[in-house]
Write an enzyme that holds these catalytic residues in place. Structure first.
Site, mmCIF file in Angstrom:
data_model
loop_
_atom_site.group_PDB
_atom_site.id
_atom_site.type_symbol
_atom_site.label_atom_id
_atom_site.label_comp_id
_atom_site.label_asym_id
_atom_site.label_seq_id
_atom_site.Cartn_x
_atom_site.Cartn_y
_atom_site.Cartn_z
ATOM 1 N N GLU A 35 -29.246 -10.140 22.644
ATOM 2 C CA GLU A 35 -28.486 -9.054 22.030
ATOM 3 C C GLU A 35 -29.126 -7.737 22.454
ATOM 4 O O GLU A 35 -30.343 -7.632 22.550
ATOM 5 C CB GLU A 35 -28.530 -9.261 20.503
ATOM 6 C CG GLU A 35 -28.293 -8.048 19.647
ATOM 7 C CD GLU A 35 -26.883 -7.494 19.776
ATOM 8 O OE1 GLU A 35 -25.910 -8.269 19.735
ATOM 9 O OE2 GLU A 35 -26.758 -6.275 19.933
ATOM 10 N N GLN B 9 -19.892 -9.438 10.385
ATOM 11 C CA GLN B 9 -18.448 -9.670 10.363
ATOM 12 C C GLN B 9 -17.847 -9.164 9.049
ATOM 13 O O GLN B 9 -18.425 -9.397 7.985
ATOM 14 C CB GLN B 9 -18.162 -11.162 10.515
ATOM 15 C CG GLN B 9 -18.662 -11.744 11.831
ATOM 16 C CD GLN B 9 -17.752 -11.400 13.000
ATOM 17 O OE1 GLN B 9 -16.710 -10.781 12.829
ATOM 18 N NE2 GLN B 9 -18.158 -11.783 14.194
ATOM 19 N N CYS C 248 0.838 -1.198 0.000
ATOM 20 C CA CYS C 248 0.000 0.000 0.000
ATOM 21 C C CYS C 248 0.876 1.252 0.000
ATOM 22 O O CYS C 248 1.812 1.360 0.784
ATOM 23 C CB CYS C 248 -0.886 -0.007 1.250
ATOM 24 S SG CYS C 248 -1.767 1.520 1.498
ATOM 25 N N TYR D 133 -24.704 -12.135 23.240
ATOM 26 C CA TYR D 133 -24.101 -11.159 22.318
ATOM 27 C C TYR D 133 -24.266 -11.664 20.884
ATOM 28 O O TYR D 133 -23.296 -11.771 20.137
ATOM 29 C CB TYR D 133 -22.611 -10.959 22.609
ATOM 30 C CG TYR D 133 -22.267 -10.643 24.045
ATOM 31 C CD1 TYR D 133 -22.240 -9.323 24.484
ATOM 32 C CD2 TYR D 133 -21.958 -11.652 24.947
ATOM 33 C CE1 TYR D 133 -21.905 -9.028 25.800
ATOM 34 C CE2 TYR D 133 -21.627 -11.365 26.263
ATOM 35 C CZ TYR D 133 -21.608 -10.059 26.682
ATOM 36 O OH TYR D 133 -21.253 -9.772 27.982
ATOM 37 N N CYS E 102 -7.603 0.589 -1.492
ATOM 38 C CA CYS E 102 -7.215 0.083 -0.184
ATOM 39 C C CYS E 102 -7.022 -1.419 -0.342
ATOM 40 O O CYS E 102 -7.961 -2.134 -0.700
ATOM 41 C CB CYS E 102 -8.314 0.402 0.835
ATOM 42 S SG CYS E 102 -8.078 -0.451 2.397
ATOM 43 N N CYS F 58 -1.324 6.029 6.953
ATOM 44 C CA CYS F 58 -2.729 5.712 7.246
ATOM 45 C C CYS F 58 -2.840 4.995 8.586
ATOM 46 O O CYS F 58 -1.948 4.273 8.998
ATOM 47 C CB CYS F 58 -3.266 4.821 6.129
ATOM 48 S SG CYS F 58 -4.917 4.179 6.386
ATOM 49 N N CYS G 176 -12.599 -10.922 20.679
ATOM 50 C CA CYS G 176 -11.762 -10.087 19.811
ATOM 51 C C CYS G 176 -10.725 -9.338 20.651
ATOM 52 O O CYS G 176 -10.142 -8.364 20.183
ATOM 53 C CB CYS G 176 -12.633 -9.120 19.015
ATOM 54 S SG CYS G 176 -13.699 -8.103 20.022
HETATM 55 N N1 SAH Z 1 -22.005 -12.859 17.538
HETATM 56 C C1 SAH Z 1 -22.251 -11.798 16.586
HETATM 57 C C2 SAH Z 1 -21.960 -10.395 17.136
HETATM 58 C C3 SAH Z 1 -20.715 -10.189 17.915
HETATM 59 S S1 SAH Z 1 -20.300 -8.488 18.216
HETATM 60 C C4 SAH Z 1 -21.483 -12.048 15.304
HETATM 61 O O1 SAH Z 1 -20.566 -12.852 15.276
HETATM 62 O O2 SAH Z 1 -21.819 -11.433 14.294
HETATM 63 C C5 SAH Z 1 -20.871 -8.221 19.853
HETATM 64 C C6 SAH Z 1 -22.354 -7.932 19.954
HETATM 65 O O3 SAH Z 1 -22.650 -7.764 21.344
HETATM 66 C C7 SAH Z 1 -22.820 -6.672 19.251
HETATM 67 O O4 SAH Z 1 -23.879 -7.012 18.386
HETATM 68 C C8 SAH Z 1 -23.309 -5.764 20.414
HETATM 69 O O5 SAH Z 1 -24.420 -4.987 20.059
HETATM 70 C C9 SAH Z 1 -23.681 -6.779 21.473
HETATM 71 N N2 SAH Z 1 -23.664 -6.330 22.898
HETATM 72 C C10 SAH Z 1 -22.845 -5.442 23.492
HETATM 73 N N3 SAH Z 1 -23.071 -5.393 24.826
HETATM 74 C C11 SAH Z 1 -24.075 -6.280 25.093
HETATM 75 C C12 SAH Z 1 -24.747 -6.689 26.298
HETATM 76 N N4 SAH Z 1 -24.429 -6.174 27.473
HETATM 77 N N5 SAH Z 1 -25.689 -7.653 26.193
HETATM 78 C C13 SAH Z 1 -26.006 -8.193 24.989
HETATM 79 N N6 SAH Z 1 -25.404 -7.825 23.815
HETATM 80 C C14 SAH Z 1 -24.461 -6.884 23.862
#
Ligand code: SAH
Length: 457
Positions: A339, A289, A78, A318, A165, A84, A414
């Site tokens: 969620e 993702q 790049c 989540y 990019c 960047c 992550c």
């Molecule tokens: N498992 C999904 C999303 C992971 S990202 C995937 O793989 O696509 C993490 C997610 O947690 C986000 O969507 C965010 O909105 C949610 N989140 C954050 N804090 C939270 C909480 N206290 N309770 C429930 N969800 C939550």
């Protein structure tokens, strides 16, 4: 007694041999035991470094010249890599990136979680670690009388003009360029952050890599998008792949890209994409993702760790738009997802229907609040899956998980340090961590993703 002074001074040039890497991928070298952190230095290398910041116990430097380059140093493809803020480690061979990420996970396991017994596997990498991102969200700035698009310079809001990019899907690159050109032709003004004036703030493009669908979102400060019919028509003519053209209004002074008002200018409300056998509808504001190829690798591992036989009740905390939940629902008796973002839960429900998976149910709320309620209702999960944001799980959620006594917990993360912290709490609550698998979801950047699982003792 006075403390010993650091052995270097600001603006001094020193010779350094790099011994190690920090979490961010910076080189670490020492002057009489005093560590200097230097972006782009690689272990084993010798270089000339200008000292730019001196603190009591460590300092920062700028790499002026590499005298003995490491065999792992590569030429970044790049043009704007060194300016960047998007990628941090394009100067490292991909093998080194993968081993660095594994080492960082292992080091968090040792230092943060005191979990030295847990095996950390080699990172699962990509065959071609470029052009993997399915989504770009790029700020628009003024360029003479016209417009420029590009990412921010490191730690600033200056826009670096950029044609391509190298981690973006090529389609996204070309779409951004087309929208910029079309907006410029119609005389749209770039948004000026400082004066809070102007029209066009960001261009967002998302591509379904398995379907080829493209969604374009034009984000303006103003309620109106001037010349909107012409702009839509010209985008459609230039790229017939476009399935959805959206206008979002963000009138606020904020770093958040999208505002509350979203209008479909043309086409569908969603684009579709597939991960494995599951199809997803993705709306403009949904979390999805960014590297679906590697997401498949990650979810396959999560599924392997869950080892479902078909009779299990599973909770996916989540859950976002239900991506992991629906993967699990193919193999489980029943999946409950939770969620906090309401629209994501609506998407999750639609996605369950789209795939004919009737054994997945979704709830809106904070996982830490919904778990105790579930428990009071007699919900007794065999497996709990969590995939929290970077800050990890809320301590009260970990306690609720411990009290629910599932046979297994699968933890997708992550952030290796909050993962290690949370695994320690779960270990103390009667679980045993079995293994950790890093999966490279974000090549060329310092971000690390892993999946781990625990068994109840
Ligand atoms: N498992 C999904 C999303 C992971 S990202 C995937 O793989 O696509 C993490 C997610 O947690 C986000 O969507 C965010 O909105 C949610 N989140 C954050 N804090 C939270 C909480 N206290 N309770 C429930 N969800 C939550």
């Amino acid at each position: 007694m006075s403390k010993p002074q650091p052995p270097v001074q600001k603006n001094e040039t020193v010779e350094l041999t790099f011994e190690d890497l920090t979490h961010e991928g910076n080189g670490v070298g020492k002057v009489n035991g005093y560590p200097l952190f230097v972006p782009y230095g690689l272990p084993g290398e010798k270089g000339k470094v200008k000292v730019i910041k001196v603190k009591k116990n460590f300092g920062f430097g700028k790499l002026l010249e590499v005298e003995e380059p490491s065999p792992e140093r590569v030429e970044p493809p790049c043009d704007v890599f060194y300016q960047c803020g998007g990628c941090q480690i394009q100067h490292m061979s991909y093998d080194m990136q993968l081993s660095m990420k594994r080492n960082q996970v292992e080091s968090s396991m040792h230092k943060v979680g005191h979990l030295s017994h847990v095996p950390v596997h080699p990172t699962i990498g990509m065959e071609d670690p470029w052009r993997y991102r399915n989504k770009v969200q790029i700020p628009v700035g003024k360029d003479g009388d016209g417009l420029k698009t590009g990412f921010y310079r490191k730690r600033s809001h200056d826009i670096i003009n950029m044609d391509t990019c190298v981690i973006q899907d090529e389609k996204n690159d070309r779409m951004v360029e087309a929208v910029r050109r079309i907006a410029e032709k119609h005389g749209l003004q770039a948004y000026d952050e400082e004066k809070h004036r102007g029209t066009l703030r960001h261009i967002m493009v998302r591509t379904g890599q398995t379907t080829g669908d493209v969604m374009v979102v034009i984000i303006t400060k103003t309620k109106e998008l001037p010349h909107k019919n012409d702009i839509v028509e010209e985008i459609r003519q230039t790229y017939p792949d476009v399935k959805s053209i959206v206008h979002n209004v963000n009138p606020k002074r904020t770093n958040v890209v999208m505002g509350d008002q979203t209008t479909i200018l043309w086409g569908e409300k969603y684009i579709k994409d597939r991960i494995g056998d599951i199809e997803f509808m993705i709306s403009p504001k949904s979390f999805y993702q960014v590297n679906p190829n590697q997401t498949k690798q990650l979810y396959d591992k999560a599924l392997e760790y869950a080892d479902l036989q078909g009779h299990e009740t599973v909770i996916d905390a989540y859950c976002g738009i239900g991506t992991i939940s629906l993967f699990l629902a193919q193999k489980a008796k029943k999946v409950y997802g939770v969620e906090v973002v309401g629209p994501a839960v609506s998407d999750a429900k639609k996605n369950a229907k789209l795939n004919g998976l009737e054994n997945a149910e979704f709830f809106v709320g904070e996982a830490e609040k919904v778990f105790p309620w579930w428990k009071s209702q007699g919900l007794d999960p065999d497996v709990i899956v969590v995939d929290p944001p970077r800050k990890g799980c809320d301590e009260s959620l970990l306690q609720a998980m411990i009290e629910m006594k599932p046979n297994k917990i699968v933890y997708v993360s992550c952030n290796p340090s909050t993962l290690a912290r949370d695994l320690r709490i779960l270990e103390d609550g009667g679980f045993e961590t079995q293994e950790v698998q890093p999966v490279d979801m974000f090549p060329q950047t310092g971000h690390i993703e892993c999946v781990s699982w625990l068994k109840r003792k």
